[in-house]
Each structure stands twice: as C-alpha cells, then as structure tokens.
Design a protein around this motif. Structure first.
Motif, PDB file in Angstrom:
ATOM      1  N   ASN A  37       0.819  -1.206   0.000  1.00 15.46           N
ATOM      2  CA  ASN A  37       0.000   0.000   0.000  1.00 15.46           C
ATOM      3  C   ASN A  37       0.857   1.262   0.000  1.00 15.46           C
ATOM      4  O   ASN A  37       0.505   2.252  -0.634  1.00 15.46           O
ATOM      5  CB  ASN A  37      -0.947   0.008   1.198  1.00 15.46           C
ATOM      6  CG  ASN A  37      -2.017  -1.050   1.076  1.00 15.46           C
ATOM      7  OD1 ASN A  37      -2.354  -1.468  -0.024  1.00 15.46           O
ATOM      8  ND2 ASN A  37      -2.548  -1.492   2.198  1.00 15.46           N
ATOM      9  N   LEU A  38       1.993   1.229   0.686  1.00 14.35           N
ATOM     10  CA  LEU A  38       2.899   2.373   0.701  1.00 14.35           C
ATOM     11  C   LEU A  38       3.433   2.658  -0.701  1.00 14.35           C
ATOM     12  O   LEU A  38       3.449   3.808  -1.141  1.00 14.35           O
ATOM     13  CB  LEU A  38       4.060   2.120   1.666  1.00 14.35           C
ATOM     14  CG  LEU A  38       5.145   3.193   1.691  1.00 14.35           C
ATOM     15  CD1 LEU A  38       4.586   4.489   2.249  1.00 14.35           C
ATOM     16  CD2 LEU A  38       6.335   2.720   2.490  1.00 14.35           C
ATOM     17  N   VAL A  39       3.843   1.616  -1.410  1.00 10.07           N
ATOM     18  CA  VAL A  39       4.363   1.781  -2.772  1.00 10.07           C
ATOM     19  C   VAL A  39       3.284   2.390  -3.667  1.00 10.07           C
ATOM     20  O   VAL A  39       3.542   3.330  -4.425  1.00 10.07           O
ATOM     21  CB  VAL A  39       4.855   0.435  -3.350  1.00 10.07           C
ATOM     22  CG1 VAL A  39       5.176   0.555  -4.821  1.00 10.07           C
ATOM     23  CG2 VAL A  39       6.064  -0.063  -2.576  1.00 10.07           C
ATOM     24  N   LYS A  40       2.061   1.889  -3.564  1.00 12.18           N
ATOM     25  CA  LYS A  40       0.972   2.414  -4.389  1.00 12.18           C
ATOM     26  C   LYS A  40       0.640   3.859  -4.021  1.00 12.18           C
ATOM     27  O   LYS A  40       0.407   4.690  -4.900  1.00 12.18           O
ATOM     28  CB  LYS A  40      -0.270   1.522  -4.258  1.00 12.18           C
ATOM     29  CG  LYS A  40      -0.084   0.156  -4.919  1.00 12.18           C
ATOM     30  CD  LYS A  40      -1.343  -0.637  -4.925  1.00 12.18           C
ATOM     31  CE  LYS A  40      -1.503  -1.410  -3.646  1.00 12.18           C
ATOM     32  NZ  LYS A  40      -2.608  -2.383  -3.712  1.00 12.18           N
ATOM     33  N   ARG A  41       0.650   4.172  -2.738  1.00 12.68           N
ATOM     34  CA  ARG A  41       0.347   5.531  -2.298  1.00 12.68           C
ATOM     35  C   ARG A  41       1.389   6.525  -2.801  1.00 12.68           C
ATOM     36  O   ARG A  41       1.055   7.604  -3.307  1.00 12.68           O
ATOM     37  CB  ARG A  41       0.257   5.569  -0.768  1.00 12.68           C
ATOM     38  CG  ARG A  41      -0.259   6.855  -0.216  1.00 12.68           C
ATOM     39  CD  ARG A  41      -0.632   6.771   1.255  1.00 12.68           C
ATOM     40  NE  ARG A  41       0.433   6.259   2.099  1.00 12.68           N
ATOM     41  CZ  ARG A  41       0.404   5.085   2.732  1.00 12.68           C
ATOM     42  NH1 ARG A  41      -0.640   4.281   2.607  1.00 12.68           N
ATOM     43  NH2 ARG A  41       1.399   4.714   3.495  1.00 12.68           N
ATOM     44  N   ILE A  42       2.664   6.161  -2.703  1.00 13.78           N
ATOM     45  CA  ILE A  42       3.734   7.030  -3.202  1.00 13.78           C
ATOM     46  C   ILE A  42       3.631   7.172  -4.718  1.00 13.78           C
ATOM     47  O   ILE A  42       3.781   8.263  -5.256  1.00 13.78           O
ATOM     48  CB  ILE A  42       5.119   6.488  -2.775  1.00 13.78           C
ATOM     49  CG1 ILE A  42       5.284   6.621  -1.261  1.00 13.78           C
ATOM     50  CG2 ILE A  42       6.235   7.227  -3.502  1.00 13.78           C
ATOM     51  CD1 ILE A  42       6.525   5.942  -0.713  1.00 13.78           C
ATOM     52  N   GLY A  43       3.354   6.078  -5.419  1.00 10.48           N
ATOM     53  CA  GLY A  43       3.218   6.123  -6.874  1.00 10.48           C
ATOM     54  C   GLY A  43       2.098   7.038  -7.322  1.00 10.48           C
ATOM     55  O   GLY A  43       2.257   7.835  -8.248  1.00 10.48           O
ATOM     56  N   ARG A  44       0.942   6.966  -6.663  1.00 12.66           N
ATOM     57  CA  ARG A  44      -0.180   7.845  -7.011  1.00 12.66           C
ATOM     58  C   ARG A  44       0.143   9.302  -6.730  1.00 12.66           C
ATOM     59  O   ARG A  44      -0.212  10.198  -7.504  1.00 12.66           O
ATOM     60  CB  ARG A  44      -1.447   7.425  -6.253  1.00 12.66           C
ATOM     61  CG  ARG A  44      -2.096   6.173  -6.812  1.00 12.66           C
ATOM     62  CD  ARG A  44      -3.471   5.943  -6.204  1.00 12.66           C
ATOM     63  NE  ARG A  44      -3.405   5.708  -4.769  1.00 12.66           N
ATOM     64  CZ  ARG A  44      -3.363   4.511  -4.194  1.00 12.66           C
ATOM     65  NH1 ARG A  44      -3.378   3.425  -4.942  1.00 12.66           N
ATOM     66  NH2 ARG A  44      -3.315   4.388  -2.892  1.00 12.66           N
ATOM     67  N   ASP A  45       0.845   9.557  -5.633  1.00 10.85           N
ATOM     68  CA  ASP A  45       1.199  10.926  -5.277  1.00 10.85           C
ATOM     69  C   ASP A  45       2.187  11.523  -6.281  1.00 10.85           C
ATOM     70  O   ASP A  45       2.020  12.666  -6.723  1.00 10.85           O
ATOM     71  CB  ASP A  45       1.788  10.962  -3.867  1.00 10.85           C
ATOM     72  CG  ASP A  45       2.004  12.369  -3.375  1.00 10.85           C
ATOM     73  OD1 ASP A  45       1.037  13.153  -3.388  1.00 10.85           O
ATOM     74  OD2 ASP A  45       3.148  12.684  -2.978  1.00 10.85           O
ATOM     75  N   VAL A  46       3.192  10.753  -6.655  1.00 11.38           N
ATOM     76  CA  VAL A  46       4.174  11.219  -7.644  1.00 11.38           C
ATOM     77  C   VAL A  46       3.469  11.507  -8.970  1.00 11.38           C
ATOM     78  O   VAL A  46       3.709  12.531  -9.612  1.00 11.38           O
ATOM     79  CB  VAL A  46       5.303  10.181  -7.829  1.00 11.38           C
ATOM     80  CG1 VAL A  46       6.137  10.472  -9.061  1.00 11.38           C
ATOM     81  CG2 VAL A  46       6.179  10.136  -6.592  1.00 11.38           C
TER      82      VAL A  46
END
Length: 89
Positions: A37-46
């Motif tokens: 979930n952290l990887v996906k959250r950072i990816g969406r934010d970027v």
C-alpha cells in the motif's frame, strides 16, 4: 519500457489525450500489505504532482525488485526519474 533499480514503467500512447496510471505491486516482491500500500500511495502521489507535465500515455508502474532497506525518499526519487525519462511527443 523504462527500468530503474526497483521499478519498471511501461507506457503506450493514449487516444484520450490525458495520462493515466496503473500500479502493479506483487506479493512476491512486497510481502506485507502495509508495504504494498505504501508503494501504491507514493506512486499515485508522484503521478498526481507530475500529471500536468506528462505526455498522453497509459502508464503502468510495476515493482520489479524486492524493497529491502529502501527508503520512501529513494522510492519517490526513482519514480520521478522514470516519469522524467518518458519520451515526449
């Protein structure tokens, strides 16, 4: 396809004229749901911050290596670098 040390970015032209993002984070590479979930959250934010300057592509950001001892900052920097290497139309 563009490759980084932990991520791969697949892209193809999008007829809609706006960039779109898909994320793939396999359980095999990120065992814990918290990490996925952290990887996906950072990816969406970027993606959200870079969206205005991106060419119209369908993008898929895929985790391609285990994230042992990788900081959030390193993940973010690698994702930003991959988006910056996209070919411009």
């Amino acid at each position: 396809m563009l490759r980084g040390s932990h991520f791969a970015l697949h892209y193809c032209p999008n007829p809609d004229g706006t960039p779109r993002l898909g994320l793939v984070v396999a359980k095999k590479l990120a065992k814990r749901a918290v990490q996925r979930n952290l990887v996906k959250r950072i990816g969406r934010d970027v993606f959200r911050h870079a969206r205005a300057s991106l060419p119209p592509y369908d993008l898929v950001l895929r985790l391609s290596a285990k994230l042992d001892n990788v900081t959030r900052r390193a993940m973010r920097d690698e994702m930003i670098g991959l988006l910056g290497r996209l070919p411009r139309k």
